[in-house]
Write a protein that holds these residues in place. Sequence first.
Motif, PDB file in Angstrom:
ATOM      1  N   ARG A 166       0.852  -1.191   0.000  1.00  0.00           N
ATOM      2  CA  ARG A 166       0.000   0.000   0.000  1.00  0.00           C
ATOM      3  C   ARG A 166       0.889   1.242   0.000  1.00  0.00           C
ATOM      4  NH1 ARG A 166      -2.310  -2.920   4.856  1.00  0.00           N
ATOM      5  NH2 ARG A 166      -4.220  -3.867   4.161  1.00  0.00           N
ATOM      6  N   PRO A 167       0.393   2.349  -0.535  1.00  0.00           N
ATOM      7  CA  PRO A 167       1.182   3.586  -0.503  1.00  0.00           C
ATOM      8  C   PRO A 167       1.056   4.309   0.844  1.00  0.00           C
ATOM      9  CG  PRO A 167      -0.830   3.941  -1.721  1.00  0.00           C
ATOM     10  CD  PRO A 167      -0.794   2.463  -1.347  1.00  0.00           C
ATOM     11  N   TYR A 168       0.513   3.662   1.848  1.00  0.00           N
ATOM     12  CA  TYR A 168       0.321   4.231   3.178  1.00  0.00           C
ATOM     13  C   TYR A 168       0.503   3.106   4.190  1.00  0.00           C
ATOM     14  CZ  TYR A 168      -4.131   2.302   1.752  1.00  0.00           C
ATOM     15  OH  TYR A 168      -5.102   1.467   1.258  1.00  0.00           O
ATOM     16  N   ASP A 169       0.668   3.474   5.453  1.00  0.00           N
ATOM     17  CA  ASP A 169       0.901   2.499   6.506  1.00  0.00           C
ATOM     18  C   ASP A 169      -0.223   2.555   7.525  1.00  0.00           C
ATOM     19  OD1 ASP A 169       1.870   0.752   8.405  1.00  0.00           O
ATOM     20  OD2 ASP A 169       3.668   1.927   8.866  1.00  0.00           O
ATOM     21  N   LEU A 170      -1.103   1.572   7.497  1.00  0.00           N
ATOM     22  CA  LEU A 170      -2.225   1.533   8.437  1.00  0.00           C
ATOM     23  C   LEU A 170      -1.773   1.263   9.869  1.00  0.00           C
ATOM     24  CD1 LEU A 170      -4.901  -0.412   6.327  1.00  0.00           C
ATOM     25  CD2 LEU A 170      -4.768   2.055   6.769  1.00  0.00           C
ATOM     26  N   LYS A 171      -0.530   0.881  10.074  1.00  0.00           N
ATOM     27  CA  LYS A 171      -0.009   0.660  11.435  1.00  0.00           C
ATOM     28  C   LYS A 171       0.473   1.960  12.076  1.00  0.00           C
ATOM     29  CE  LYS A 171       2.946  -2.443  10.147  1.00  0.00           C
ATOM     30  NZ  LYS A 171       2.974  -2.856   8.778  1.00  0.00           N
ATOM     31  N   ASP A 172       0.503   3.041  11.308  1.00  0.00           N
ATOM     32  CA  ASP A 172       0.978   4.343  11.784  1.00  0.00           C
ATOM     33  C   ASP A 172      -0.192   5.132  12.377  1.00  0.00           C
ATOM     34  OD1 ASP A 172       2.008   6.892  12.159  1.00  0.00           O
ATOM     35  OD2 ASP A 172       2.470   7.224  10.044  1.00  0.00           O
ATOM     36  N   ALA A 173      -0.166   5.342  13.687  1.00  0.00           N
ATOM     37  CA  ALA A 173      -1.256   6.064  14.357  1.00  0.00           C
ATOM     38  C   ALA A 173      -1.411   7.487  13.808  1.00  0.00           C
ATOM     39  CB  ALA A 173      -1.016   6.100  15.865  1.00  0.00           C
ATOM     40  N   GLY A 174      -0.345   8.075  13.304  1.00  0.00           N
ATOM     41  CA  GLY A 174      -0.423   9.425  12.759  1.00  0.00           C
ATOM     42  C   GLY A 174      -1.179   9.521  11.444  1.00  0.00           C
ATOM     43  N   PHE A 175      -1.509   8.393  10.854  1.00  0.00           N
ATOM     44  CA  PHE A 175      -2.204   8.365   9.573  1.00  0.00           C
ATOM     45  C   PHE A 175      -3.693   8.691   9.699  1.00  0.00           C
ATOM     46  CE2 PHE A 175      -4.406   5.814   6.235  1.00  0.00           C
ATOM     47  CZ  PHE A 175      -3.909   6.474   5.130  1.00  0.00           C
ATOM     48  N   TYR A 176      -4.266   8.495  10.878  1.00  0.00           N
ATOM     49  CA  TYR A 176      -5.723   8.534  11.015  1.00  0.00           C
ATOM     50  C   TYR A 176      -6.274   9.927  11.287  1.00  0.00           C
ATOM     51  CZ  TYR A 176      -5.108   3.621  10.765  1.00  0.00           C
ATOM     52  OH  TYR A 176      -4.752   2.385  10.313  1.00  0.00           O
ATOM     53  N   SER A 177      -7.440  10.191  10.687  1.00  0.00           N
ATOM     54  CA  SER A 177      -8.103  11.491  10.823  1.00  0.00           C
ATOM     55  C   SER A 177      -9.242  11.472  11.835  1.00  0.00           C
ATOM     56  CB  SER A 177      -8.635  11.937   9.455  1.00  0.00           C
ATOM     57  OG  SER A 177      -9.526  10.952   8.938  1.00  0.00           O
ATOM     58  N   HIS A 178      -9.638  10.296  12.300  1.00  0.00           N
ATOM     59  CA  HIS A 178     -10.740  10.197  13.270  1.00  0.00           C
ATOM     60  C   HIS A 178     -10.409   9.096  14.273  1.00  0.00           C
ATOM     61  CE1 HIS A 178     -14.678   9.074  14.925  1.00  0.00           C
ATOM     62  NE2 HIS A 178     -14.990  10.322  14.672  1.00  0.00           N
ATOM     63  N   TRP A 179     -10.739   9.360  15.536  1.00  0.00           N
ATOM     64  CA  TRP A 179     -10.467   8.390  16.601  1.00  0.00           C
ATOM     65  C   TRP A 179     -11.698   8.168  17.464  1.00  0.00           C
ATOM     66  CZ3 TRP A 179      -6.189   5.507  17.093  1.00  0.00           C
ATOM     67  CH2 TRP A 179      -5.075   5.879  16.316  1.00  0.00           C
ATOM     68  N   THR A 180     -11.869   6.946  17.881  1.00  0.00           N
ATOM     69  CA  THR A 180     -12.882   6.600  18.873  1.00  0.00           C
ATOM     70  C   THR A 180     -12.288   5.529  19.781  1.00  0.00           C
ATOM     71  OG1 THR A 180     -15.218   6.048  19.178  1.00  0.00           O
ATOM     72  CG2 THR A 180     -14.033   4.798  17.511  1.00  0.00           C
ATOM     73  N   LYS A 181     -12.929   5.286  20.907  1.00  0.00           N
ATOM     74  CA  LYS A 181     -12.413   4.310  21.872  1.00  0.00           C
ATOM     75  C   LYS A 181     -13.486   3.284  22.200  1.00  0.00           C
ATOM     76  CE  LYS A 181      -9.034   7.275  24.104  1.00  0.00           C
ATOM     77  NZ  LYS A 181      -7.811   6.606  23.754  1.00  0.00           N
TER      78      LYS A 181
END
Length: 145
Positions: free
Chosen positions: A5-20
């Motif tokens: 992939r041209p991106y890393d889904l394991k990188d927390a800095g990649f995400y634009s929205h968070w929930t818990k």
Amino acid sequence: MSTARPYDLKDAGFYSHWTKDVVRYADTDRQGHVNNAVFATFFESGRVAILYPPAPLAPADGSFVIVHLTLDFLAEIHWPSEVSIGTTVLAIGRSSVTLGQGLFVDQQCVATAETVIVLTDHATRKSRPLPDHARAELERFSRPG
């Protein structure tokens, strides 16, 4: 099996929205770790936070349907834990949206997922175009590039 992939889904800095979410004792199996099916439920919590905030992005006569889900398990989760779910819109099509997601426990990525979701019409059971307001809301969570 993951593809390049041209991106890393394991990188927390990649995400634009968070929930818990929290790990419940009932989420564990005989081996003492969270059951595989519960990982999918945690990812669902992240998807719902984007697709249904506070009103659904789908019109009253339509529904979002998952047509493709790829889930990669990277580490075990144990009870008790809190799970952070990162979600980003990877692509928006005519009637679909592709989401990238990561599950994190204590800042460690424990799973990633890519999901393609299609807006369907209740009467015809076929895909239908995303409404302008839904597209605009989804674009808020898109990553450039």
